[in-house]
Design a protein around this motif. Sequence first.
Motif, PDB file in Angstrom:
ATOM      1  N   ASP A 226       0.830  -1.213   0.000  1.00  0.00           N
ATOM      2  CA  ASP A 226       0.000   0.000   0.000  1.00  0.00           C
ATOM      3  C   ASP A 226       0.865   1.265   0.000  1.00  0.00           C
ATOM      4  O   ASP A 226       0.539   2.261   0.658  1.00  0.00           O
ATOM      5  CB  ASP A 226      -0.943   0.014   1.210  1.00  0.00           C
ATOM      6  CG  ASP A 226      -2.100  -0.962   1.051  1.00  0.00           C
ATOM      7  OD1 ASP A 226      -2.329  -1.416  -0.092  1.00  0.00           O
ATOM      8  OD2 ASP A 226      -2.746  -1.280   2.060  1.00  0.00           O
ATOM      9  N   GLY A 227       2.009   1.178  -0.684  1.00  0.00           N
ATOM     10  CA  GLY A 227       2.867   2.343  -0.837  1.00  0.00           C
ATOM     11  C   GLY A 227       3.791   2.646   0.322  1.00  0.00           C
ATOM     12  O   GLY A 227       4.536   3.627   0.283  1.00  0.00           O
ATOM     13  N   LYS A 228       3.785   1.797   1.351  1.00  0.00           N
ATOM     14  CA  LYS A 228       4.639   2.055   2.516  1.00  0.00           C
ATOM     15  C   LYS A 228       5.535   0.843   2.801  1.00  0.00           C
ATOM     16  O   LYS A 228       5.107  -0.307   2.643  1.00  0.00           O
ATOM     17  CB  LYS A 228       3.780   2.358   3.756  1.00  0.00           C
ATOM     18  CG  LYS A 228       2.926   3.623   3.593  1.00  0.00           C
ATOM     19  CD  LYS A 228       2.154   3.925   4.861  1.00  0.00           C
ATOM     20  CE  LYS A 228       1.217   5.111   4.668  1.00  0.00           C
ATOM     21  NZ  LYS A 228       1.930   6.350   4.348  1.00  0.00           N
ATOM     22  N   ARG A 229       6.779   1.108   3.220  1.00  0.00           N
ATOM     23  CA  ARG A 229       7.737   0.034   3.451  1.00  0.00           C
ATOM     24  C   ARG A 229       7.349  -0.798   4.665  1.00  0.00           C
ATOM     25  O   ARG A 229       6.676  -0.317   5.582  1.00  0.00           O
ATOM     26  CB  ARG A 229       9.154   0.587   3.617  1.00  0.00           C
ATOM     27  CG  ARG A 229       9.368   1.527   4.781  1.00  0.00           C
ATOM     28  CD  ARG A 229      10.839   1.847   4.958  1.00  0.00           C
ATOM     29  NE  ARG A 229      11.569   0.717   5.507  1.00  0.00           N
ATOM     30  CZ  ARG A 229      12.336   0.775   6.590  1.00  0.00           C
ATOM     31  NH1 ARG A 229      12.476   1.913   7.260  1.00  0.00           N
ATOM     32  NH2 ARG A 229      12.975  -0.281   7.024  1.00  0.00           N
ATOM     33  N   PHE A 230       7.808  -2.033   4.673  1.00  0.00           N
ATOM     34  CA  PHE A 230       7.548  -2.933   5.798  1.00  0.00           C
ATOM     35  C   PHE A 230       8.760  -3.823   6.009  1.00  0.00           C
ATOM     36  O   PHE A 230       9.615  -3.948   5.127  1.00  0.00           O
ATOM     37  CB  PHE A 230       6.293  -3.788   5.535  1.00  0.00           C
ATOM     38  CG  PHE A 230       6.449  -4.760   4.396  1.00  0.00           C
ATOM     39  CD1 PHE A 230       6.908  -6.058   4.612  1.00  0.00           C
ATOM     40  CD2 PHE A 230       6.145  -4.380   3.090  1.00  0.00           C
ATOM     41  CE1 PHE A 230       7.062  -6.945   3.566  1.00  0.00           C
ATOM     42  CE2 PHE A 230       6.295  -5.266   2.032  1.00  0.00           C
ATOM     43  CZ  PHE A 230       6.759  -6.555   2.269  1.00  0.00           C
ATOM     44  N   ASP A 231       8.843  -4.423   7.171  1.00  0.00           N
ATOM     45  CA  ASP A 231       9.868  -5.440   7.396  1.00  0.00           C
ATOM     46  C   ASP A 231       9.337  -6.545   8.308  1.00  0.00           C
ATOM     47  O   ASP A 231       8.244  -6.450   8.870  1.00  0.00           O
ATOM     48  CB  ASP A 231      11.194  -4.844   7.894  1.00  0.00           C
ATOM     49  CG  ASP A 231      11.046  -3.960   9.114  1.00  0.00           C
ATOM     50  OD1 ASP A 231      10.164  -4.232   9.946  1.00  0.00           O
ATOM     51  OD2 ASP A 231      11.815  -3.000   9.257  1.00  0.00           O
ATOM     52  N   LEU A 232      10.130  -7.606   8.413  1.00  0.00           N
ATOM     53  CA  LEU A 232       9.756  -8.782   9.200  1.00  0.00           C
ATOM     54  C   LEU A 232      10.381  -8.698  10.576  1.00  0.00           C
ATOM     55  O   LEU A 232      11.549  -8.325  10.719  1.00  0.00           O
ATOM     56  CB  LEU A 232      10.238 -10.069   8.527  1.00  0.00           C
ATOM     57  CG  LEU A 232       9.985 -10.260   7.034  1.00  0.00           C
ATOM     58  CD1 LEU A 232      10.563 -11.600   6.588  1.00  0.00           C
ATOM     59  CD2 LEU A 232       8.505 -10.205   6.730  1.00  0.00           C
ATOM     60  N   ARG A 233       9.609  -9.041  11.614  1.00  0.00           N
ATOM     61  CA  ARG A 233      10.144  -9.185  12.976  1.00  0.00           C
ATOM     62  C   ARG A 233      10.026 -10.662  13.336  1.00  0.00           C
ATOM     63  O   ARG A 233       8.914 -11.203  13.423  1.00  0.00           O
ATOM     64  CB  ARG A 233       9.340  -8.355  13.971  1.00  0.00           C
ATOM     65  CG  ARG A 233       9.481  -6.873  13.796  1.00  0.00           C
ATOM     66  CD  ARG A 233      10.889  -6.381  14.157  1.00  0.00           C
ATOM     67  NE  ARG A 233      11.179  -5.171  13.407  1.00  0.00           N
ATOM     68  CZ  ARG A 233      10.691  -3.979  13.691  1.00  0.00           C
ATOM     69  NH1 ARG A 233       9.910  -3.819  14.724  1.00  0.00           N
ATOM     70  NH2 ARG A 233      10.995  -2.939  12.946  1.00  0.00           N
ATOM     71  N   ILE A 234      11.150 -11.303  13.537  1.00  0.00           N
ATOM     72  CA  ILE A 234      11.194 -12.747  13.765  1.00  0.00           C
ATOM     73  C   ILE A 234      11.658 -13.015  15.186  1.00  0.00           C
ATOM     74  O   ILE A 234      12.695 -12.492  15.617  1.00  0.00           O
ATOM     75  CB  ILE A 234      12.166 -13.414  12.769  1.00  0.00           C
ATOM     76  CG1 ILE A 234      11.738 -13.110  11.333  1.00  0.00           C
ATOM     77  CG2 ILE A 234      12.244 -14.918  13.012  1.00  0.00           C
ATOM     78  CD1 ILE A 234      12.852 -13.274  10.318  1.00  0.00           C
TER      79      ILE A 234
END
Length: 353
Positions: A226-234
């Motif tokens: 949706d146009g915004k960056r994301f990352d994974l939290r593991i």
Amino acid sequence: MVAMIPWSKKLKPVIGILTAKKKDGTIGGNGSLFIELQKKLISLNGISFIFTLDGVHDDSIDGFTFIPEKNEWEKINSPYPDLVYNRIPFRKSEEEIKNSTFFSDLKDKKIPFFNPGFIDKYELYQLFNDHPILHSYLPSTIPAIEKQKLRSFLAQFQSIYLKPAQSARGNGIFRLELDTEKKLILNGISKSNEYITFDHFWSDWENILREKNYLAQEEIKTKTYDGKRFDLRILAHAVNDNYIVTGVGIRQSQKQDITTHIPSGGKLLPYDLFQTKEQDFFIENVVEQIGMALSQKFGFFGEFSIDVGISETGHYYIYEVNSKPMSFDEKEIEVKKIEYLCQLFLQLTVHNN
């Protein structure tokens, strides 16, 4: 006079949770975690108490134990526990303990403890950079304390992150980029600045960069949702001599895109939006490799969390590894965390009981 734990001979294992006092003298740390661990341990016929270094004596420890029936903490004096779980929330307090005889006393008493402590970001980078598998998942990183090297690094990547080597939760992080007119734009979570030349920037920041041992890390152009960056939290835990995935969460940036941390305005998204078999395989493999590498280098790690980004081309990048993971907002991950921690306590103390 404080009474000894009345059930210490009946309830096993006894887990001592090491924390530290805040500046105002109250005890710091993750209170909700301590309470949930206590409840789970009691159901397993164990018990826990929290303590700070100034409560340690030669043959006993002053601390506090949570009484679920009363929903309150009670001051106690206990024999040394069967295991010490390091949840010191402040780096300065941890240094004080490392400079004391406490950890060597535990070794003399054959009392296991984890985790060894906070991880310096550059030490971690060097460890992974020498690793046959993990090195391929690292953004380029250098110490940000030499003017010419930092200037060249910025010229090479055009946009870089500046991070203190000893910080967490996105504290002190900035993005520095060269714009089309070769001006420098510095953006933080809540403030920004412009510099006409690199020399102007360096004049302003040299002391801060050196005092806090800042690192420079290339910015990875990541996938967006949706146009915004994301990352994974593991989140990962040691289970039966292996390292397994406890849970995976997704964090997405909102008003600012410097960091995706929830306290800085990030948003939680469900992992199944992004889940694939290939990604799960990557996560399982990287968790195992990181767990083994950390324990071989620093001493036994029972838990850690990893921040991972995915580039626009689909390549994975390891941004951070946290030795004392924050609470996850996903309840199911928190429940599994308590379960795995308590099982690990039992596993590590079985020979002591």
